[in-house]
Design an enzyme around this catalytic site. Sequence first.
Site, short mmCIF file in Angstrom:
data_model
loop_
_atom_site.label_atom_id
_atom_site.label_comp_id
_atom_site.label_asym_id
_atom_site.label_seq_id
_atom_site.Cartn_x
_atom_site.Cartn_y
_atom_site.Cartn_z
N PRO A 122 71.29 66.40 17.54
CA PRO A 122 70.55 65.36 18.28
C PRO A 122 69.53 65.88 19.29
CG PRO A 122 72.73 65.62 19.21
CD PRO A 122 72.68 66.53 18.01
N CYS A 123 68.44 66.47 18.79
CA CYS A 123 67.41 67.01 19.67
C CYS A 123 66.70 65.91 20.47
CB CYS A 123 66.41 67.84 18.87
SG CYS A 123 65.68 66.97 17.49
#
Length: 155
Positions: free
Chosen positions: A120-121
């Site tokens: 989850p950047c």
Amino acid sequence: MEYSAVIDAPFGQLGMLCLDGALVNLEFLAARRALRPPAPRSLEQEVAEQLRAYFLDPRFGFSLPYRLLGSEHQLRVWREIERIPCGGMTRYQDIATALGSSARAVGNACGRNPVPIIVPCHRVVARRSLGGFNRSLGRETVDIKQWLLAHEFGC
């Protein structure tokens, strides 16, 4: 790039590529493409089902085989990102400090994340703004980052 499946998402479309039993690429598509449904009982179908579950409930926990290909620095950044919980955010600088790196290098690694959402950047932000997303500061990608963060608000 040739994708093994192209699916709809609440913010547009996603192209995915699975090779040798692992998800190796998940990409936000800038232009509409013909959908390419996953083959029945395939890894692509499992990826699509788990993404749909996440889109319904941001607390959904992914359990997919994926392969991260990158430099040692990128792999270290992506491992840090994997630790950020749903509804959480951290700054590029915080990861840089933890890794003895620079915020710019962390941002570059975030932009090269081959499996966004799964890693989850979008939960990594700049000091005074959302920062970029998916190697761009363009509205279309920042809008996706905003959508994902709003979707997870209150986890």
